[in-house]
Scaffold this motif. Sequence first.
Motif, PDB file in Angstrom:
ATOM      1  N   LEU A  52       0.812  -1.214   0.000  1.00  0.00           N
ATOM      2  CA  LEU A  52       0.000   0.000   0.000  1.00  0.00           C
ATOM      3  C   LEU A  52       0.850   1.271   0.000  1.00  0.00           C
ATOM      4  O   LEU A  52       0.338   2.343   0.291  1.00  0.00           O
ATOM      5  CB  LEU A  52      -0.930   0.016   1.211  1.00  0.00           C
ATOM      6  N   ASP A  53       2.155   1.169  -0.322  1.00  0.00           N
ATOM      7  CA  ASP A  53       3.012   2.354  -0.325  1.00  0.00           C
ATOM      8  C   ASP A  53       2.434   3.426  -1.243  1.00  0.00           C
ATOM      9  O   ASP A  53       2.190   3.185  -2.420  1.00  0.00           O
ATOM     10  CB  ASP A  53       4.418   1.962  -0.795  1.00  0.00           C
ATOM     11  N   GLY A  54       2.191   4.619  -0.681  1.00  0.00           N
ATOM     12  CA  GLY A  54       1.670   5.734  -1.471  1.00  0.00           C
ATOM     13  C   GLY A  54       0.160   5.789  -1.548  1.00  0.00           C
ATOM     14  O   GLY A  54      -0.399   6.740  -2.083  1.00  0.00           O
ATOM     15  N   ALA A  55      -0.513   4.778  -1.009  1.00  0.00           N
ATOM     16  CA  ALA A  55      -1.974   4.761  -1.088  1.00  0.00           C
ATOM     17  C   ALA A  55      -2.586   5.677  -0.033  1.00  0.00           C
ATOM     18  O   ALA A  55      -1.954   6.031   0.958  1.00  0.00           O
ATOM     19  CB  ALA A  55      -2.483   3.339  -0.885  1.00  0.00           C
ATOM     20  N   THR A  56      -3.826   6.089  -0.267  1.00  0.00           N
ATOM     21  CA  THR A  56      -4.555   6.915   0.682  1.00  0.00           C
ATOM     22  C   THR A  56      -5.650   6.067   1.320  1.00  0.00           C
ATOM     23  O   THR A  56      -6.412   5.412   0.617  1.00  0.00           O
ATOM     24  CB  THR A  56      -5.187   8.124  -0.020  1.00  0.00           C
ATOM     25  N   ARG A  76       6.350   3.050   9.503  1.00  0.00           N
ATOM     26  CA  ARG A  76       7.733   3.282   9.888  1.00  0.00           C
ATOM     27  C   ARG A  76       8.494   1.955   9.969  1.00  0.00           C
ATOM     28  O   ARG A  76       9.631   1.846   9.510  1.00  0.00           O
ATOM     29  CB  ARG A  76       7.783   3.983  11.240  1.00  0.00           C
ATOM     30  N   ALA A  77       7.841   0.942  10.531  1.00  0.00           N
ATOM     31  CA  ALA A  77       8.509  -0.341  10.700  1.00  0.00           C
ATOM     32  C   ALA A  77       8.756  -1.026   9.353  1.00  0.00           C
ATOM     33  O   ALA A  77       9.737  -1.731   9.187  1.00  0.00           O
ATOM     34  CB  ALA A  77       7.678  -1.246  11.602  1.00  0.00           C
ATOM     35  N   ASN A  78       7.861  -0.813   8.386  1.00  0.00           N
ATOM     36  CA  ASN A  78       7.955  -1.543   7.122  1.00  0.00           C
ATOM     37  C   ASN A  78       8.398  -0.678   5.947  1.00  0.00           C
ATOM     38  O   ASN A  78       8.354  -1.118   4.802  1.00  0.00           O
ATOM     39  CB  ASN A  78       6.607  -2.199   6.796  1.00  0.00           C
ATOM     40  N   HIS A  79       8.792   0.574   6.253  1.00  0.00           N
ATOM     41  CA  HIS A  79       9.302   1.489   5.230  1.00  0.00           C
ATOM     42  C   HIS A  79       8.311   1.688   4.087  1.00  0.00           C
ATOM     43  O   HIS A  79       8.674   1.617   2.920  1.00  0.00           O
ATOM     44  CB  HIS A  79      10.658   1.032   4.698  1.00  0.00           C
ATOM     45  N   VAL A  80       7.038   1.845   4.429  1.00  0.00           N
ATOM     46  CA  VAL A  80       6.062   2.238   3.420  1.00  0.00           C
ATOM     47  C   VAL A  80       5.383   3.510   3.922  1.00  0.00           C
ATOM     48  O   VAL A  80       5.334   3.762   5.127  1.00  0.00           O
ATOM     49  CB  VAL A  80       4.984   1.156   3.164  1.00  0.00           C
ATOM     50  N   LYS A  81       4.895   4.304   2.983  1.00  0.00           N
ATOM     51  CA  LYS A  81       4.211   5.543   3.366  1.00  0.00           C
ATOM     52  C   LYS A  81       2.743   5.382   3.002  1.00  0.00           C
ATOM     53  O   LYS A  81       2.383   5.317   1.830  1.00  0.00           O
ATOM     54  CB  LYS A  81       4.854   6.715   2.629  1.00  0.00           C
ATOM     55  N   ILE A  82       1.912   5.268   4.031  1.00  0.00           N
ATOM     56  CA  ILE A  82       0.476   5.162   3.798  1.00  0.00           C
ATOM     57  C   ILE A  82      -0.153   6.491   4.205  1.00  0.00           C
ATOM     58  O   ILE A  82      -0.014   6.927   5.348  1.00  0.00           O
ATOM     59  CB  ILE A  82      -0.134   4.002   4.616  1.00  0.00           C
ATOM     60  N   ASN A  83      -0.801   7.179   3.260  1.00  0.00           N
ATOM     61  CA  ASN A  83      -1.443   8.454   3.571  1.00  0.00           C
ATOM     62  C   ASN A  83      -2.790   8.188   4.226  1.00  0.00           C
ATOM     63  O   ASN A  83      -3.523   7.293   3.820  1.00  0.00           O
ATOM     64  CB  ASN A  83      -1.663   9.263   2.296  1.00  0.00           C
ATOM     65  N   THR A  84      -3.109   8.984   5.241  1.00  0.00           N
ATOM     66  CA  THR A  84      -4.390   8.809   5.907  1.00  0.00           C
ATOM     67  C   THR A  84      -5.262  10.037   5.682  1.00  0.00           C
ATOM     68  O   THR A  84      -4.766  11.141   5.537  1.00  0.00           O
ATOM     69  CB  THR A  84      -4.208   8.620   7.423  1.00  0.00           C
ATOM     70  N   LEU A  85      -6.551   9.804   5.650  1.00  0.00           N
ATOM     71  CA  LEU A  85      -7.524  10.882   5.536  1.00  0.00           C
ATOM     72  C   LEU A  85      -8.448  10.698   6.736  1.00  0.00           C
ATOM     73  O   LEU A  85      -9.125   9.683   6.850  1.00  0.00           O
ATOM     74  CB  LEU A  85      -8.286  10.722   4.222  1.00  0.00           C
ATOM     75  N   LEU A  86      -8.433  11.682   7.655  1.00  0.00           N
ATOM     76  CA  LEU A  86      -9.091  11.487   8.951  1.00  0.00           C
ATOM     77  C   LEU A  86     -10.496  12.077   8.964  1.00  0.00           C
ATOM     78  O   LEU A  86     -10.664  13.281   8.803  1.00  0.00           O
ATOM     79  CB  LEU A  86      -8.265  12.133  10.056  1.00  0.00           C
ATOM     80  N   PHE A 139      -0.319   4.607  -6.695  1.00  0.00           N
ATOM     81  CA  PHE A 139      -1.734   4.887  -6.494  1.00  0.00           C
ATOM     82  C   PHE A 139      -2.073   6.343  -6.756  1.00  0.00           C
ATOM     83  O   PHE A 139      -3.185   6.677  -7.111  1.00  0.00           O
ATOM     84  CB  PHE A 139      -2.128   4.585  -5.046  1.00  0.00           C
ATOM     85  N   ASN A 140      -1.092   7.219  -6.513  1.00  0.00           N
ATOM     86  CA  ASN A 140      -1.373   8.650  -6.470  1.00  0.00           C
ATOM     87  C   ASN A 140      -0.442   9.428  -7.367  1.00  0.00           C
ATOM     88  O   ASN A 140       0.520   8.893  -7.900  1.00  0.00           O
ATOM     89  CB  ASN A 140      -1.199   9.158  -5.032  1.00  0.00           C
ATOM     90  N   VAL A 141      -0.722  10.727  -7.456  1.00  0.00           N
ATOM     91  CA  VAL A 141       0.188  11.627  -8.136  1.00  0.00           C
ATOM     92  C   VAL A 141       1.307  11.957  -7.170  1.00  0.00           C
ATOM     93  O   VAL A 141       1.066  12.241  -6.003  1.00  0.00           O
ATOM     94  CB  VAL A 141      -0.561  12.894  -8.562  1.00  0.00           C
ATOM     95  N   ALA A 142       2.539  11.903  -7.632  1.00  0.00           N
ATOM     96  CA  ALA A 142       3.669  12.265  -6.784  1.00  0.00           C
ATOM     97  C   ALA A 142       4.318  13.518  -7.334  1.00  0.00           C
ATOM     98  O   ALA A 142       4.241  13.789  -8.527  1.00  0.00           O
ATOM     99  CB  ALA A 142       4.677  11.120  -6.737  1.00  0.00           C
ATOM    100  N   GLY A 143       4.980  14.279  -6.464  1.00  0.00           N
ATOM    101  CA  GLY A 143       5.651  15.499  -6.875  1.00  0.00           C
ATOM    102  C   GLY A 143       4.695  16.648  -7.030  1.00  0.00           C
ATOM    103  O   GLY A 143       3.482  16.479  -7.107  1.00  0.00           O
ATOM    104  N   GLY A 144       5.243  17.855  -7.073  1.00  0.00           N
ATOM    105  CA  GLY A 144       4.413  19.039  -7.204  1.00  0.00           C
ATOM    106  C   GLY A 144       3.748  19.417  -5.901  1.00  0.00           C
ATOM    107  O   GLY A 144       3.973  18.820  -4.857  1.00  0.00           O
ATOM    108  N   ILE A 145       2.902  20.451  -5.986  1.00  0.00           N
ATOM    109  CA  ILE A 145       2.157  20.887  -4.808  1.00  0.00           C
ATOM    110  C   ILE A 145       0.732  20.382  -4.964  1.00  0.00           C
ATOM    111  O   ILE A 145       0.096  20.647  -5.986  1.00  0.00           O
ATOM    112  CB  ILE A 145       2.145  22.428  -4.707  1.00  0.00           C
TER     113      ILE A 145
END
Lengths: 348, 371
Positions: free
Chosen positions: A152-156, A174-184, B227-233
């Motif tokens: 899910l790296d980069g997913a929202t 942090r533990a798995n070196h992936v960036k998961i974006n959250t929408l709260l 999944f998403n657009v990367a870079g930019g604002i």
Amino acid sequence: MSGVILKFLGCCTVLSCLVGFAGEARAQSTIKSPTLEAVKQRGQLNCGVDTGMPGYAFQNSSGQWDGLDVALCRAVAAAVLGDPDKVKYVGLTSKVRFTVLQSGEIDMLIRDTTLTFTRNTQLGLNEAVINFYTGETFMVRKNLNVAHVKELDGATICVITGTTLERDIADYGRANHVKINTLLFDRPEEAFAAANAGRCDGYTDDGGSVAAARSGMQHPDDWVILPEVISREPLGAFVRQGDEPWSNIVKWTHYAMVEAEALDISQSNLDEVKKTTTEPEARKFLGLEGDFGKMLGLDNDWSYRIVKSVGNYGEVYDRYFGPKALGLPRGLNELWNHGGLQYVLAWQ
Amino acid sequence: MTRRPSRRATAGQWLLLLAVVAVVWALLRSAGHNLAQRNMSLGFGFLGDQAGFDIPFHLVSWTTFDTYGRALLVCSLNALLVSVMGVVASTALGLLIGVMRLSANWLVRNTAVAFIELIRNTPQLVQIVFWYAAVLQALPSARQSLAVPGGILLNIRGLYLPRMITGPDGSFLPWLAMLVLAGTPFAWRLRIRDARIGVKALLLPLLAAALFLADVDRIEWPALKGFNVAGGIGLPPELVALWAGLSIYSAAFIAEIVRSSIQAVPRGQQEAALSLGLKPRQRLLLIVLPQALRLMVPPLTSQYLNLIKNSSLGAAIAYPEIFEIFAGTVLNQSGREIETIIIVMAIFLVINLLTSALMNWYNRRVALVGR
């Protein structure tokens, strides 16, 4: 002369009354629970539940509160007041739930709430019992072809705020070196709408809630629940600290439901078992032997009333999470002797 | 000159103040006592604890290692951003609708009436959620992004603009550019041999822009990645929906303020302008609006304050503002209910008192000077 005798008799009566009262008072004073007294006096249990979460607490088609958490409220009311319907349900958001309990507006909080270290030590609350073992689970759109959380790296992901989930996701990332974006989101309704519209790639919550969320999507078949569970979320009941007897009643009410399942006592065979059983375990459970109800400050029929009004734990689980309901496998919530974690302290 | 209050009145006021202070003190003491009974304490030390959660939209840098205090800064800035955008947009839209409301054209006038009545009489939260749903339904998915000319991408995840990456840190060019920009109004008023520089000063912002562009190292173009657009604002749709919801709602009220202020300008002024032979547009812009403006300022202030407070409704649509992040996630994680709510109230109070002070200062500048 007769006057003296009368006086003597009078004195005896008064004395015996006093002694009687003292004896009575001693028996009562072993169980002294302000919450229990208040509930009995009110004739009603004030139970804090979720505002509306399928599976846990929701209003059914006839407007009645229903769900796994609601069943515990009903069971406690049946044990304490003799009537499972004498409950006032207070729907609470995750933000206010603890404050409402601390201030005494409700007698117990059972709101798919995770039992944690800080909540136990910092909020002045007692974590009475765990009624549902689960963990943070993800649900994503099928067409993304994702099979594991690590992908899910980069997913929202849409999340309900005011929970333990935000932090779990960040820790996992942090533990798995992936960036998961959250929408709260503040409330589930808008979060579901955003997920439906495609604003986020997935939705996360504890296992039971994700199953519920999936059932609420426009096209449930478009969504797949990922196999990983990234955190422990033991959900259960909270009561105020400093009222141990009340805490015990809540705890043993849940245990009574589990014990009933372990003894194969269900809503349907309850009366028959009570009439015919010779097994010491079942006789103790049903109050035919021993004084277990009295030890809690209740009467010995308490456990009978619990099973009579809500059924045993397995029946309750099946009613809300079983194949005909949300379709969540029992997993950790199986009895200990079936490979799960639902375990009862010795009924001795 | 005002009469000095009598000694008794002064003593009464001091006594009242003392009573208020005593009541507040007693409340705090009893709250502290009740908390102590539950083994809890009041304190703000938790602001230094590590937050450990992600904030999806931030103006200053944010990582999960930052503290709750930094989270407060991040979400306060987010709230300020949408408030400032809302104030500007609602004023412009309100002015337009207010003037339309007084138009002689039946269609224009009644369009404005319909807008005002529809917007004013439905709840603000419902409108914000409506705009959010509308925005989300209208936009394409991330993998089918609309490419707007100029390297801009638009999809359901947001509006992505190219970002200019400036040269190495410590370069003095952006600072110089800012200095030049700040100096422009002064240069405008400067006189050389009794002649104002005036419009020629507009060369300075151009110079500033040139200086800034000279410092740009490369341009980061937004592109689809995973999944998403990367870079930019990236501007999230939550910001746009909240901005629209707040601006349109306030604009309906501002339009009514504009209408009433214009109608409060004496008719004689209009007639005088007419007799001078001014055109309708000139009458409005040169005679009526300047006089209506000073009547508008005090009620406008309340609308601006309302808009700032209503920015907290962004919590409903996942815009990471103060109420959602600080009175939501932080409150829940730290368990510090009383403290977080006090902080949130204090921040809104400070923002609104500053806004109010600024508007009052402006009001004094434009108000009629009584002679």
